[in-house]
Design an enzyme around this catalytic site. Structure first.
Site, short mmCIF file in Angstrom:
data_model
loop_
_atom_site.label_atom_id
_atom_site.label_comp_id
_atom_site.label_asym_id
_atom_site.label_seq_id
_atom_site.Cartn_x
_atom_site.Cartn_y
_atom_site.Cartn_z
N PHE A 1 0.82 -1.21 0.00
CA PHE A 1 0.00 0.00 0.00
C PHE A 1 0.86 1.27 0.00
N ILE A 2 1.58 1.52 1.07
CA ILE A 2 2.35 2.76 1.17
C ILE A 2 3.53 2.72 0.21
N THR B 1 9.59 -11.75 9.54
CA THR B 1 9.70 -10.68 8.53
C THR B 1 10.15 -9.36 9.15
N THR C 1 5.94 2.74 12.72
CA THR C 1 4.55 3.06 13.04
C THR C 1 4.41 3.72 14.40
N ASP C 2 3.32 4.44 14.59
CA ASP C 2 3.05 5.03 15.92
C ASP C 2 2.65 3.95 16.94
N GLU C 3 2.33 2.74 16.45
CA GLU C 3 1.85 1.70 17.38
C GLU C 3 2.93 1.26 18.37
N TYR D 1 2.35 -7.47 16.35
CA TYR D 1 2.77 -6.58 15.25
C TYR D 1 3.60 -5.41 15.78
N ALA E 1 5.03 -4.99 18.63
CA ALA E 1 6.26 -5.43 19.31
C ALA E 1 7.34 -5.76 18.28
N LYS F 1 7.57 -4.42 15.27
CA LYS F 1 8.03 -3.14 14.70
C LYS F 1 8.96 -2.43 15.70
N LYS G 1 -7.82 -3.99 6.04
CA LYS G 1 -7.76 -2.81 6.91
C LYS G 1 -9.11 -2.11 6.92
N TYR H 1 -15.36 -3.64 15.92
CA TYR H 1 -14.80 -4.30 17.11
C TYR H 1 -15.22 -3.55 18.38
P1 NAD Z 1 1.37 -3.67 3.24
O1 NAD Z 1 1.04 -4.87 4.05
O2 NAD Z 1 0.35 -3.06 2.36
O3 NAD Z 1 2.64 -3.97 2.33
C1 NAD Z 1 3.75 -4.67 2.80
C2 NAD Z 1 4.63 -5.05 1.60
O4 NAD Z 1 5.78 -5.75 2.10
C3 NAD Z 1 3.94 -5.98 0.60
O5 NAD Z 1 4.18 -5.56 -0.73
C4 NAD Z 1 4.60 -7.33 0.87
O6 NAD Z 1 4.65 -8.18 -0.29
C5 NAD Z 1 5.99 -6.91 1.31
N1 NAD Z 1 6.63 -7.94 2.15
C6 NAD Z 1 6.10 -8.57 3.22
N2 NAD Z 1 6.96 -9.48 3.70
C7 NAD Z 1 8.08 -9.40 2.92
C8 NAD Z 1 9.32 -10.08 2.92
N3 NAD Z 1 9.59 -11.06 3.82
N4 NAD Z 1 10.25 -9.74 2.01
C9 NAD Z 1 9.99 -8.76 1.08
N5 NAD Z 1 8.81 -8.12 1.02
C10 NAD Z 1 7.87 -8.42 1.93
O7 NAD Z 1 1.93 -2.61 4.28
P2 NAD Z 1 1.74 -1.01 4.35
O8 NAD Z 1 0.47 -0.72 5.04
O9 NAD Z 1 2.02 -0.44 3.02
O10 NAD Z 1 2.93 -0.64 5.34
C11 NAD Z 1 4.25 -0.43 4.86
C12 NAD Z 1 5.17 -0.11 6.02
O11 NAD Z 1 4.70 1.07 6.69
C13 NAD Z 1 5.23 -1.19 7.10
O12 NAD Z 1 6.53 -1.27 7.57
C14 NAD Z 1 4.29 -0.68 8.18
O13 NAD Z 1 4.69 -1.17 9.44
C15 NAD Z 1 4.48 0.80 8.07
N6 NAD Z 1 3.33 1.64 8.48
C16 NAD Z 1 2.07 1.39 7.98
C17 NAD Z 1 1.01 2.23 8.34
C18 NAD Z 1 -0.38 2.03 7.80
O14 NAD Z 1 -1.31 2.71 8.23
N7 NAD Z 1 -0.60 1.12 6.87
C19 NAD Z 1 1.24 3.32 9.20
C20 NAD Z 1 2.54 3.52 9.70
C21 NAD Z 1 3.58 2.69 9.31
O1 DAU Z 2 -1.21 3.36 13.46
C1 DAU Z 2 -0.52 2.83 12.36
C2 DAU Z 2 -1.01 1.43 12.08
O2 DAU Z 2 -2.32 1.55 11.52
C3 DAU Z 2 -0.09 0.65 11.13
O3 DAU Z 2 1.14 0.46 11.76
C4 DAU Z 2 -0.71 -0.70 10.76
O4 DAU Z 2 0.11 -1.35 9.81
C5 DAU Z 2 -2.08 -0.46 10.19
O5 DAU Z 2 -2.69 -1.71 9.92
C6 DAU Z 2 -2.95 0.35 11.16
O6 DAU Z 2 -3.27 -0.42 12.34
P1 DAU Z 2 -4.75 -0.43 12.99
O7 DAU Z 2 -4.90 -1.68 13.76
O8 DAU Z 2 -5.05 0.85 13.66
O9 DAU Z 2 -5.63 -0.48 11.62
P2 DAU Z 2 -6.91 -1.34 11.18
O10 DAU Z 2 -7.35 -0.79 9.87
O11 DAU Z 2 -6.69 -2.80 11.30
O12 DAU Z 2 -8.00 -0.93 12.29
C7 DAU Z 2 -8.36 0.41 12.49
C8 DAU Z 2 -9.36 0.43 13.69
O13 DAU Z 2 -10.57 -0.21 13.25
C9 DAU Z 2 -8.87 -0.35 14.89
O14 DAU Z 2 -9.30 0.31 16.07
C10 DAU Z 2 -9.58 -1.71 14.77
C11 DAU Z 2 -10.88 -1.34 14.09
N1 DAU Z 2 -11.46 -2.40 13.20
C12 DAU Z 2 -10.66 -2.94 12.26
C13 DAU Z 2 -11.14 -3.93 11.43
C14 DAU Z 2 -10.25 -4.54 10.38
C15 DAU Z 2 -12.79 -2.79 13.36
O15 DAU Z 2 -13.54 -2.26 14.21
N2 DAU Z 2 -13.27 -3.75 12.53
C16 DAU Z 2 -12.50 -4.36 11.59
O16 DAU Z 2 -13.00 -5.27 10.86
#
Ligand code: NAD
Ligand code: DAU
Length: 352
Positions: free
Chosen positions: A14-15, A103, A133-135, A158, A160, A162, A197, A215
């Site tokens: 995604f990102i 990973t 991540t902020d988590e 997750y 932990a 990160k 997500k 949830y």
């Molecule tokens: P995502 O799950 O959409 O994408 C992860 C990518 O990593 C995928 O393309 C996957 O194929 C690749 N990947 C996974 N395991 C791998 C491996 N062993 N070797 C090589 N490639 C591998 O994730 P995202 O939401 O785009 O997040 C990207 C990064 O940003 C992560 O490190 C995540 O912790 C961080 N992040 C995400 C969010 C969010 O809201 N999504 C917020 C803050 C930080």
């Molecule tokens: O804060 C950054 C993080 O945000 C990233 O590091 C993670 O990679 C990313 O997945 C995201 O984590 P969250 O757990 O906050 O995102 P998620 O979309 O899974 O859930 C957002 C909120 O919605 C959370 O409070 C859980 C809730 N939720 C989620 C799902 C999937 C529901 O209520 N129902 C659901 O089915």
């Protein structure tokens, strides 16, 4: 900073795909190498518009495989790494923590070792950028914000994993003088997000008139940032951030889940020509996520003051654009919600 080859890991996710698009288009003089294993979350269709660009190359590799990484580093000789590859979904980390440990922790250590081996003592102009991540900061009460020096307190496998990777990156900087920078970002939203997500899952369910599994009571709070603003922040930090520093990235945009879900229902009723209130009837309260963090909120003052980054988009506009994108890209969604996704969905929501 003069750069030649930049290795971006996780670029098919995604990102990562937004970051690759930004860098390939904005920096024609850089060679952008996208290293990705293509797990369920990696999708080269996310990069269709740049796949033939002369400054872009894709390499399928697994960051857990140290030997494979050494070969990639040997072949491409990257001047910099921007590391996004990770297992990223909290619910999956509860169901299967080990994937996250391999990973996110071992994979990051392997990358650090590969960069160290290639660069040795000669780290002028080199940079290892770790995207986190902020988590890692845990869960906030009703007030307060995460700052760069907030103590780590991860609560899920997750977060932990990160947090461990963040510690390793900083340890390599102190011990081996690896030139690193770290950023910790809040929840991203936008196009190309895998529909496990909250936002893309609920858009897809609303469109298909399926239950919306909220949830707990839906009172948890997340701080949402437009994914392209995250990519812009990474660009600025990568080029101008100071070595060894951490930058928090967030949009000052807190929503309770239930308010956000009701907003999505309302916008989609309008866009789909349904009666107002129709989609809200799909809301179903289900068993809470184990260890569910209550509130995240980022203070990004340091990034704003030091490097001049500000979010470009208001949330109300961003969510409209996001919903439009998923409605217009039904084929993209259908392609990834078949097969394994159905099995995941059934398993994840059957007991709730
Ligand atoms: P995502 O799950 O959409 O994408 C992860 C990518 O990593 C995928 O393309 C996957 O194929 C690749 N990947 C996974 N395991 C791998 C491996 N062993 N070797 C090589 N490639 C591998 O994730 P995202 O939401 O785009 O997040 C990207 C990064 O940003 C992560 O490190 C995540 O912790 C961080 N992040 C995400 C969010 C969010 O809201 N999504 C917020 C803050 C930080
Ligand atoms: O804060 C950054 C993080 O945000 C990233 O590091 C993670 O990679 C990313 O997945 C995201 O984590 P969250 O757990 O906050 O995102 P998620 O979309 O899974 O859930 C957002 C909120 O919605 C959370 O409070 C859980 C809730 N939720 C989620 C799902 C999937 C529901 O209520 N129902 C659901 O089915």
């Amino acid at each position: 900073m003069e750069m030649k080859t930049i290795l971006i890991t996780g670029g098919a996710g995604f990102i990562g795909s937004h970051l690759i698009r930004l860098f390939v288009n904005k920096y024609p003089d850089y060679k952008i190498v996208n290293l990705d294993k293509l797990t369920y979350a990696g999708n080269l269709a996310n990069l269709k518009d740049v796949e033939n660009a002369p400054n872009y190359e894709f390499v399928k590799a697994d960051i857990v495989d140290a030997e494979q990484l050494f070969e990639v580093f040997d072949k491409y000789q990257p001047d910099a790494v921007i590391h996004l590859a990770a297992e990223s979904h909290v619910d999956r980390s509860i169901a299967n923590p080990n994937e996250f440990i391999f990973t996110n922790i071992v994979g990051t250590a392997n990358l650090l070792n590969a960069a160290r081996k290639l660069w040795g003592e000669n780290t002028d102009g080199k940079r290892f950028y770790h995207v986190s991540t902020d988590e890692v900061y845990g869960s906030l009460g009703e007030t307060g914000f995460f700052l760069e020096d907030t103590a780590y307190d991860p609560r899920s496998p997750y977060s932990a994993s990160k947090a461990s990777s963040d510690h390793l990156v900083r340890a390599y900087a102190h011990t081996f003088k690896l030139p690193i920078v770290v950023s910790n970002c809040s929840n991203n939203y936008g196009s190309y997000q895998f529909p496990e997500k909250l936002i893309p899952l609920f858009i897809n369910n609303i469109r298909n008139k399926k239950a919306l599994p909220v949830y707990g009571k839906g009172e948890n709070i997340r701080d949402w940032l437009w994914v392209e603003d995250h990519a812009r922040a990474i660009d600025v930090i990568f080029h101008e951030g100071r070595n060894l520093e951490t930058y928090n990235i967030g949009g000052h945009n807190e929503w309770t889940n239930i308010d956000l879900i009701k907003l999505m229902c309302k916008v989609m009723d309008r866009k789909l020509g349904r009666a107002e209130g129709d989609s809200e009837k799909l809301i179903t309260y289900v068993k809470d996520r184990a260890g569910h963090d209550m509130r995240y909120a980022i203070d990004s003052t340091k990034l704003q003051k030091e490097l001049g980054w500000v979010p470009s988009l208001q949330f109300e506009e961003g969510i409209e654009k996001t919903i439009d994108w998923y409605l217009e890209n039904e084929a993209w969604m259908e392609n990834i919600t078949s097969g394994d996704y159905e099995k995941y969905y059934e398993q994840q929501y059957k007991e709730r």
